[in-house]
Design a protein around this motif. Structure first.
Motif, mmCIF file in Angstrom:
data_model
loop_
_atom_site.group_PDB
_atom_site.id
_atom_site.type_symbol
_atom_site.label_atom_id
_atom_site.label_comp_id
_atom_site.label_asym_id
_atom_site.label_seq_id
_atom_site.Cartn_x
_atom_site.Cartn_y
_atom_site.Cartn_z
ATOM 1 N N ILE A 162 0.674 -1.199 -0.028
ATOM 2 C CA ILE A 162 -0.245 0.126 0.044
ATOM 3 C C ILE A 162 0.973 1.254 0.002
ATOM 4 O O ILE A 162 0.698 2.124 -0.687
ATOM 5 N N PHE A 163 1.864 1.429 0.797
ATOM 6 C CA PHE A 163 2.799 2.454 0.988
ATOM 7 C C PHE A 163 3.638 2.458 -0.363
ATOM 8 O O PHE A 163 3.765 3.881 -0.696
ATOM 9 N N VAL A 165 2.662 1.957 -3.375
ATOM 10 C CA VAL A 165 1.700 2.709 -4.268
ATOM 11 C C VAL A 165 1.230 4.116 -3.800
ATOM 12 O O VAL A 165 1.432 4.779 -4.701
ATOM 13 N N HIS A 166 1.186 4.330 -2.612
ATOM 14 C CA HIS A 166 1.134 5.867 -2.187
ATOM 15 C C HIS A 166 2.339 6.602 -2.904
ATOM 16 O O HIS A 166 2.227 7.617 -3.289
ATOM 17 N N GLY A 169 2.160 7.327 -6.449
ATOM 18 C CA GLY A 169 1.366 8.213 -6.704
ATOM 19 C C GLY A 169 1.937 9.532 -6.511
ATOM 20 O O GLY A 169 1.829 10.427 -7.312
ATOM 21 N N ILE A 170 2.359 9.515 -5.548
ATOM 22 C CA ILE A 170 2.990 11.017 -4.821
ATOM 23 C C ILE A 170 4.155 11.690 -5.920
ATOM 24 O O ILE A 170 3.973 12.376 -6.593
ATOM 25 N N MET A 214 -4.361 9.453 -10.367
ATOM 26 C CA MET A 214 -3.555 8.881 -9.235
ATOM 27 C C MET A 214 -4.296 9.091 -7.901
ATOM 28 O O MET A 214 -4.086 8.273 -6.880
ATOM 29 N N PRO A 215 -4.813 10.221 -7.596
ATOM 30 C CA PRO A 215 -5.380 10.418 -6.141
ATOM 31 C C PRO A 215 -6.451 9.473 -5.830
ATOM 32 O O PRO A 215 -6.815 9.145 -4.674
ATOM 33 N N ALA A 218 -4.992 6.296 -4.994
ATOM 34 C CA ALA A 218 -4.342 6.365 -3.608
ATOM 35 C C ALA A 218 -5.516 6.206 -2.613
ATOM 36 O O ALA A 218 -5.310 5.562 -1.425
ATOM 37 N N VAL A 221 -6.460 2.472 -2.287
ATOM 38 C CA VAL A 221 -5.585 1.744 -1.397
ATOM 39 C C VAL A 221 -5.623 2.161 0.274
ATOM 40 O O VAL A 221 -5.416 1.322 0.927
ATOM 41 N N THR A 222 -6.021 3.347 0.267
ATOM 42 C CA THR A 222 -6.079 3.962 1.680
ATOM 43 C C THR A 222 -7.327 3.065 2.318
ATOM 44 O O THR A 222 -7.343 2.884 3.496
ATOM 45 N N PHE B 20 -8.552 13.060 -4.511
ATOM 46 C CA PHE B 20 -8.400 12.036 -3.445
ATOM 47 C C PHE B 20 -9.747 11.894 -2.761
ATOM 48 O O PHE B 20 -10.248 10.967 -2.466
#
Lengths: 533, 192
Positions: A162-163, A165-166, A169-170, A214-215, A218, A221-222, B20
């Motif tokens: 998960i992280f 992928v984060h 994304g960033i 992408m967000p 994010a 997955v969050t 988001f």
């Protein structure tokens, strides 16, 4: 030409490159960062490729030979994540970094420090992802789409996935913001939007897709993360959630992601085909509008990835027609590329060969995509090797070939040396033949019912699987030629002229080869005559 | 960094943050969509009074089948007493299910319903259901549970059979008190 000379003079005093490892770690130079992106992507291409080789070795014969099914599933899952986020996306960003400032007449990117950060996040993200192979429970094995509840069964590696992928994304959001800020604010005088080279146009649109899509990934997955560790129930039926919701959120990101991958490749071949056909691009404005329409429509077709999960008839029809509608602007683009070559004085250097390869084989992948867009027949194709054939046709000969053609096209500009044309052509022909041996028979076994993501298969699929595996090994080996060509070209070779190619136009070809450290310190004046090729 | 670059970057960062948030907005939007379209077979709920006032179509009989599943994490047995019933649209019917806790611990379970064809779920309403609340079963306890439902008489002509499926899940916070206390003690001691 004339301003290139000016540069070299006024660069003597402040053009001091930092040396050693510091030059790369702290780099804020668009060319150095572009190079790092491209090298990183090449390394990831081989890591992901090695995983594909494991898959093809296991599938060479029916039965279980080399790896256990869990590890096989990790291979398919991580192969996809590495290739999409590690190989293709960074290669696109790398080319954008190298070329966009030179193409629009800017000295560098708008936010050089953020540029450094968006690159250096990537090695950390992939360390997190690849480290899961050494953890309790192994690497992600539930498919790159991370569908719950299966993905929640992953062991210690889950938060790392998960992280990772984060972080990815960033990184890509920052990269995208930088590209838009550069193009919007740093164009040379006279470089209006409708004079931008098409590669720059496709990248602006890609960057907007990245920021929009992408967000959402994010967020998805969050939700997985909080479902697993913090007692939320977004996708947990027992708590009132719905696992199908994840598929909707995921593919709302996932379909625009497809165009994030392919649009830069479209941009590259839109630069290359006019150069080697020695004619301006046919229908420049229609190309821009077609690209924008593809990007816009890509937000309304996500459910065609999930026709079989159950949807009202009206929904299936809507997503079917919306999917078909994307074929129209894509058809415009294919028509324009073909019309650009029509009656041109064509020559077939390596970049042109790869670009024509993209045109042919992307179109083929596009057609099988249309077949799957038809809802009733998709029920037969869903989760078989037919879909594997489809997306590998668009991803490998459609996108990877596009990136490779761009590398051959601009490599003499970057290094100042011509690459070895003979080796380049050998690379093209071995790649093209092997890629078709590799992916074409997948259509047949898919239609015959071989499911994807399974380490074993019924014996009637054996012959085609052997042929596919041989094609796979040959394609993997062919890519070593690329590495050799690149190394050889960096080391030396025939000196490249500023224009490099006889038919090349555009600001990047007015700079010296290799270009000065800071591209344009005095902005060039752009007129209709010097504008897009 | 030039002023206009800063402005562009700021706008784009805000756009990214909104997207988001949009990912999360999709959650209630999806629930709403499911309610409107009957997607995923989420069935409705009506009051007893309203159900009794419905017009009963004595000329038509539809079949309701029952399907029962237990999530592997839950140590229960779960069966319908009758596998199918024939009902007139508009009449209130009652189905009986039997559950049994086969473990030696008290466990809380939650049943999640789903109806196919999904379109029929728009006309399928319940006045009472064991799935409305979580169910506690003592060790070895066996219990009969009921569903009282009514199939609307506007049910489209082409639908003659429906399948109502239930899956019993372990309720998310149903680990027995003793274990969770032990865990919290462990967590505290490992912190100190």
């Amino acid at each position: 030409m004339s301003y290139a000379a000016v540069h070299e003079d006024d660069h003597h005093d402040h053009d001091h490159k930092p040396t050693g490892i510091g030059r790369w770690l702290f780099s804020t130079n668009h060319k150095d960062i572009g190079t790092m992106y491209l090298v990183f992507s090449l390394i990831m291409f081989f890591i992901g490729g090695a995983m594909a080789m494991v898959i093809r070795a296991e599938l060479f014969q029916p039965g279980l030979q080399f790896v256990d099914p869990q590890f096989f599933n990790s291979m398919t899952t991580v192969h996809a994540l590495v290739m999409i986020f590690g190989a293709v996306m960074p290669a696109g960003v790398g080319l954008a970094n190298w070329m966009i400032p030179m193409m629009i007449g800017a000295p560098d990117m708008a936010m050089p420090r953020m540029n450094n950060m968006s690159f250096w996040i990537l090695p950390f993200a992939f360390t997190l992802l690849l480290a899961t192979f050494f953890m309790q429970g192994g690497a992600p094995a539930g498919g790159w789409t991370m569908y719950p509840p299966l993905v929640l069964q992953l062991g210690d590696g889950f938060p790392f996935l998960i992280f990772a992928v984060h972080f990815l994304g960033i990184s890509s959001i920052m990269g995208a913001i930088n590209i838009i800020a550069t193009v919007f604010n740093m164009r040379a005088p006279g470089m209006t939007f409708m004079r931008l080279p098409l590669f720059v146009w496709t990248w602006i649109i890609t960057a907007f897709l990245l920021i929009a899509a992408m967000p959402v990934l994010a967020g998805a997955v969050t939700m997985l993360l909080t479902d697993k560790f913090f007692g939320t129930a977004f996708f947990d039926a027992a708590g009132g959630g719905d696992p199908v919701l994840f598929q909707h959120v995921f593919w709302f990101f996932g379909h625009p992601e497809v165009y994030i991958l392919v649009l830069p490749s479209f941009g590259i071949i839109s630069q290359i085909i006019p150069t080697f056909a020695r004619k301006p691009l046919f229908g420049y404005a229609s190309m821009v509008y077609a690209t924008a329409s593809i990007a816009f429509l890509s937000f309304f077709v996500w459910a065609h990835h999930m026709f079989t999960v159950g949807m009202p008839l009206a929904g299936e029809l809507f997503f079917m027609y919306a999917t078909m509608a994307i074929a129209v602007p894509t058809g415009v683009k294919v028509f324009n590329w073909t019309a650009t070559m029509w009656k041109g004085s064509m020559t077939f250097e390596t970049p042109m060969l790869f670009a024509i390869g993209v045109l042919f084989m992307f179109t083929l992948g596009g057609f099988s995509g249309l077949m799957m867009g038809i809802t009733p027949v998709d029920f037969q194709y869903h989760d078989t090797y037919f879909i594997v054939a489809h997306f590998h046709y668009v991803l490998v000969p459609g996108i990877v070939f596009g990136i490779i053609s761009g590398v051959y096209y601009w490599m003499p500009k970057w290094t100042g040396h011509m690459y070895d044309e003979k080796l380049g052509k050998l690379h093209f022909w071995t790649s093209t033949i092997s890629v078709n041996v590799l992916f074409f028979p997948m259509h047949f076994i898919g239609l015959a019912g071989m499911p994807r993501r399974i380490p074993d298969y019924s014996t009637q699929f054996t012959d085609w699987n052997m042929i596919i595996s041989i094609g796979g090994f040959a394609f993997g080996l062919s890519q070593l030629i690329l590495v050799w060509v690149v190394i050889k070209c960096i080391r030396g070779g025939e000196k490249a002229t500023d224009q490099v190619w006889e038919g090349a136009h555009g600001l990047e070809f007015t700079l010296s080869s290799p270009p000065p450290f800071h591209s344009f310190t005095t902005p060039p004046e752009v007129t209709d005559a010097t504008a897009h090729s | 960094m030039a002023q206009n670059t800063r402005v562009t970057a700021k706008k784009l960062f805000i756009f990214a943050a909104c997207m988001f948030g949009f990912g999360y907005v999709m959650v209630p939007m999806y629930d709403l969509l499911c309610d409107v379209t009957g997607l995923n077979g989420k069935t409705g709920e009506v009051s007893q009074v309203k159900a009794e006032s419905m017009h009963v179509d004595m000329n038509r009989l539809v079949t309701v089948e029952f399907d029962t599943n237990v999530n592997p994490a839950l140590p229960w047995k779960f069966k319908a007493s009758e596998f199918k019933m024939n009902v007139h649209p508009g009449e209130i019917a009652e189905a009986v299910f039997v559950v049994e806790n086969t473990s030696n611990k008290p466990v809380v379970g939650q049943a999640v319903p789903s109806l196919v064809p999904a379109l029929a779920s728009l006309y399928f309403d319940k006045t009472e259901c064991f799935c409305f609340t979580a169910q506690l079963l003592e060790p070895g306890e066996r219990k009969e549970m009921i569903v009282r439902y009514v199939v609307g008489s506007e049910l489209p002509e082409n639908i003659s059979t429906m399948t109502l499926s239930y899956t019993f899940f372990k309720a998310p916070d149903s680990d027995d008190v003793a274990v969770s206390e032990k865990e919290s003690v462990k967590a505290i001691s490992s912190k100190s």
